[in-house]
Enzyme design. Structure first.
Site, PDB file in Angstrom:
ATOM      1  N   ASP A 123       0.923  -1.260  -0.175  1.00  0.00           N
ATOM      2  CA  ASP A 123       0.155   0.166   0.142  1.00  0.00           C
ATOM      3  C   ASP A 123       1.129   1.384  -0.040  1.00  0.00           C
ATOM      4  OD1 ASP A 123      -2.202  -1.607   0.101  1.00  0.00           O
ATOM      5  OD2 ASP A 123      -2.613  -1.470   2.226  1.00  0.00           O
ATOM      6  N   ARG A 124       0.419   2.190  -0.438  1.00  0.00           N
ATOM      7  CA  ARG A 124       1.021   3.570  -0.604  1.00  0.00           C
ATOM      8  C   ARG A 124       1.562   3.849   0.801  1.00  0.00           C
ATOM      9  NH1 ARG A 124      -1.150   9.261  -3.027  1.00  0.00           N
ATOM     10  NH2 ARG A 124       0.851  10.599  -2.730  1.00  0.00           N
TER      11      ARG A 124
END
Length: 318
Positions: free
Chosen positions: A146-147
């Site tokens: 995930d970012r």
């Protein structure tokens, strides 16, 4: 984005070589047809415009060496200009290298950097890495983070290595992934395995949300308490399966979501963590273990905890 280029006059024929064999045709087309939306690629597969050896093909079909693929004329959008200087990319990525050889590399992904461009972003980690390594003929993500998650991210430098690594990642017994997470609240357990199926939904806004659901895909996470604080608990989370947002949703399901998780966390607890100085999701891919796709030797790569997260733990201890 610049205007799309003119469609070619006729279909193109591509013969699959040994290095490209073994991958699914949809994944092959995603890589080959940069700038074409995935939805359109699936549409031309379903309609039969894409042909393999003269016949229709399902998206999941795996390609063999010697297969001939017919690709219809397409309008391919030219990629958007990357509005980031090579110096900025180098500053963020150059010191993040954890391991590299001729087949693969592992980065300690910085938090806040998406693994690829899209969703309004002109660039991501993989695009930045291609700027940093312009001589590299092949650089592709083996998996994703995930970012807002930092830590070990594996990237293949050869098509043959990517194929073998993808096979490993499909078998959870061959790849071991350990994360560090700070959970909201005091968690009384020392260790437990959360066994709860997960189902992915896409909202009208395009946002992906995952929830525990009886008809979801099997998912297991092993949590082990490392340190207890007054308002939080540091745990090691071991993925026994690899589902989207698995650690985040499983921790939420036991009543202790990850600190500063804006999607699955508690608003009040998140506000308290921000007041104490935590600026982002406290989730870090601490280690990755697997057999090398070429030499078959065991690799165990560790990523040190990011300075901002380490400093926050120090503040909790004081």
């Amino acid at each position: 984005m610049k205007a799309s280029s003119e469609a070619p006059a006729k279909a193109s024929l591509i013969q699959i070589d040994a290095d490209s064999a073994g991958q699914r045709i949809d994944n092959f087309l995603f890589t080959r047809l940069k700038g074409v939306p995935k939805s359109h690629i699936y549409r031309i597969l379903r309609s039969g415009e894409v042909r393999v050896n003269g016949g229709r093909s399902q998206p999941k079909r795996r390609l063999d060496a010697g297969d001939v693929i017919r690709i219809p004329p397409l309008r391919v959008a030219e990629p958007a200009a990357i509005r980031v200087s090579p110096e900025l990319v180098r500053a963020r990525l150059e010191n993040s290298l954890l391991y590299e050889d001729d087949d693969l590399l592992v980065l300690n992904k910085p938090a806040g950097m998406a693994v690829h461009g899209g969703s309004g972003l002109s660039f991501g980690l993989i695009e930045g890495l291609r700027i940093l390594r312009p001589e590299a003929r092949f650089l592709e993500l083996v998996h994703r983070l995930d970012r807002d998650t930092s830590g070990c991210l594996l990237i293949a430098k050869k098509r043959s290595a990517l194929r073998i690594l993808h096979e490993m990642f499909r078998d959870e017994r061959q790849v071991h992934k350990h994360y560090l997470a700070l959970l909201s609240g005091a968690w009384a357990r020392k260790q437990m395995v959360v066994d709860a199926p997960l189902k992915k939904n896409v909202l009208q806004s395009g946002e992906r949300m995952v929830r525990v659901a009886p008809d979801g895909k099997p998912a297991q996470t092993e949590f082990r308490r490392l340190r207890a604080y007054a308002e939080a608990t540091l745990v090691e989370a071991k993925l026994l399966t690899g589902r989207t947002h698995q650690i985040r949703v499983h921790s939420q399901s036991i009543g202790h979501p990850i600190a500063c998780d804006e999607r699955y966390g508690h608003a009040g607890a998140n506000q308290r963590f921000r007041e104490l100085g935590l600026k982002r999701l406290f989730l870090h891919a601490a280690s990755l273990s697997f057999r090398h796709p070429g030499s078959n030797r065991e690799l165990n790569i560790e990523a040190p905890l990011a300075p901002d997260l380490a400093a926050f733990l120090e503040r909790l201890s004081s």
